[in-house]
Structure formats: C-alpha cells, structure tokens
Design a protein around this motif. Structure first.
Motif, PDB file in Angstrom:
ATOM      1  N   HIS A 139       0.965  -0.964   0.240  1.00 21.41           N
ATOM      2  CA  HIS A 139       0.298   0.469   0.149  1.00 21.41           C
ATOM      3  C   HIS A 139       0.576   1.067   0.141  1.00 21.41           C
ATOM      4  CE1 HIS A 139      -3.986  -1.796   0.413  1.00 21.41           C
ATOM      5  NE2 HIS A 139      -3.158  -2.623   0.902  1.00 21.41           N
ATOM      6  N   PHE A 140       0.459   2.265  -0.821  1.00 23.85           N
ATOM      7  CA  PHE A 140       1.102   3.124  -0.678  1.00 23.85           C
ATOM      8  C   PHE A 140       0.181   4.727  -1.204  1.00 23.85           C
ATOM      9  CE2 PHE A 140       3.126   6.689  -3.654  1.00 23.85           C
ATOM     10  CZ  PHE A 140       4.672   7.468  -3.435  1.00 23.85           C
ATOM     11  N   GLN A 141       0.447   5.475  -0.077  1.00 20.01           N
ATOM     12  CA  GLN A 141      -0.262   6.422  -0.143  1.00 20.01           C
ATOM     13  C   GLN A 141      -0.121   7.829  -0.963  1.00 20.01           C
ATOM     14  OE1 GLN A 141      -3.242   6.748   1.748  1.00 20.01           O
ATOM     15  NE2 GLN A 141      -3.120   4.476   2.584  1.00 20.01           N
ATOM     16  N   LEU A 142      -0.603   8.449  -1.998  1.00 20.76           N
ATOM     17  CA  LEU A 142      -0.331   9.377  -2.857  1.00 20.76           C
ATOM     18  C   LEU A 142      -1.421  11.103  -2.021  1.00 20.76           C
ATOM     19  CD1 LEU A 142       0.910  10.204  -5.267  1.00 20.76           C
ATOM     20  CD2 LEU A 142      -1.104   9.559  -7.004  1.00 20.76           C
ATOM     21  N   SER A 143      -0.265  11.587  -2.151  1.00 19.81           N
ATOM     22  CA  SER A 143      -1.467  13.078  -1.669  1.00 19.81           C
ATOM     23  C   SER A 143      -1.473  13.717  -3.024  1.00 19.81           C
ATOM     24  CB  SER A 143       0.165  13.971  -0.915  1.00 19.81           C
ATOM     25  OG  SER A 143       0.467  14.904  -1.878  1.00 19.81           O
ATOM     26  N   PRO A 144      -2.546  15.110  -2.660  1.00 19.72           N
ATOM     27  CA  PRO A 144      -3.506  14.977  -3.111  1.00 19.72           C
ATOM     28  C   PRO A 144      -2.324  16.066  -4.303  1.00 19.72           C
ATOM     29  CG  PRO A 144      -5.000  15.280  -1.390  1.00 19.72           C
ATOM     30  CD  PRO A 144      -3.222  14.717  -1.681  1.00 19.72           C
TER      31      PRO A 144
END
Length: 156
Positions: A139-144
């Motif tokens: 899982h990888f969080q991509l910021s706006p």
C-alpha cells in the motif's frame, strides 16, 4: 472591522491509496494478465494508455481494467514504466532531465504496476495473485499535491 484568516487544509481523506505491484520475474503484460484472469472471477482487459505529457516527450503507460461485480469496484492496473515515448522537441538545455523512458513513481523503479480502484477504501485482497509471478501488494499513499495524483484523477 475584523480580518479573517483563511488557511488551506488538505484532508488525509483526499489521499489515494495505490497498490504497488512487483513482479518476481520479468514476464510480458499478456502473460501476467492471462494468469490473473485465470485466478479471478473478473477479467482484466487492456484499455487506452495513460499519457504523460512532458516538455520534450509524450510517455505512454499501458493500463488494464476490470470490474468486480460483487463489490461494484473498478480496478485499474497501470504500468509504472512507460512502454513507449514520442519525442516532441529536441532538448536544448545542458542538464535535461527527460529521457526516452519515464517512471510514474520515480523513486520506485522496481515497481512494475500501480493499482487504483474506483472506491476510496482500497481492498486489494479482492485480487487473487499468481504466487510464482507477483510479490504481495504494498500500500502506498499518494497525496493530492503530487502531479501523479492529478493524472490519475483525470483518467478515472
């Protein structure tokens, strides 16, 4: 008269969770998705490429899509490495950063595919993986505020 102070706050809810897929060994796209389609009740098909428009090159990233009927979720696999590039202009800068190959996640060149879903809660456990071809999905969080975020939103 009072002055009001406005601040721009970005919610964590606005982040996109991506699944990072790494191959155990190099296999062509068609072979990987053949094995994924055998294991899963939903079938992946190739759709129009994601296009990243750079200053000197246009990069094309293969995309595959499927629809999980039980959960009503659309699943996208996007190649991390461009499959082709078209040169638009010759670079005249001394230190040009564009080449004929591009990665969507520059800091993760070992990642082969990115997975996105149509829902904000991304449950990648719906996808049965061929054990001998893929490692577990990370899982990888991509910021706006990242450019890739805007590109993914445009193609959804």
């Amino acid at each position: 008269m009072k002055t009001q102070k406005f601040t721009l706050e970005i919610d964590e809810d606005d982040e996109i969770t991506l699944g990072l897929v790494r191959l155990v060994k190099e296999v062509p796209d068609y072979e990987l998705f053949y094995h994924l389609n055998i294991l899963n009740p939903f079938k992946f098909t190739r759709i129009a490429d994601l296009i990243y428009r750079g200053k000197h090159y246009d990069y094309y990233f293969p995309r595959f899509q499927s629809f999980h009927l039980d959960t009503q979720i659309c699943i996208h696999f996007i190649a991390n490495q461009s499959s082709q590039s078209i040169q638009k202009s010759l670079p005249v800068e001394l230190f040009n950063t564009e080449g004929d190959t591009k990665y969507l996640l520059d800091h993760f060149p070992d990642v082969n595919y990115l997975i996105t879903t149509s829902e904000p809660f991304d449950d990648f456990s719906l996808i049965l993986l061929p054990e001998n071809l893929l490692f577990q999905i990370q899982h990888f969080q991509l910021s706006p505020n990242e450019e890739l975020y805007q590109l993914i939103q445009y193609y959804e």
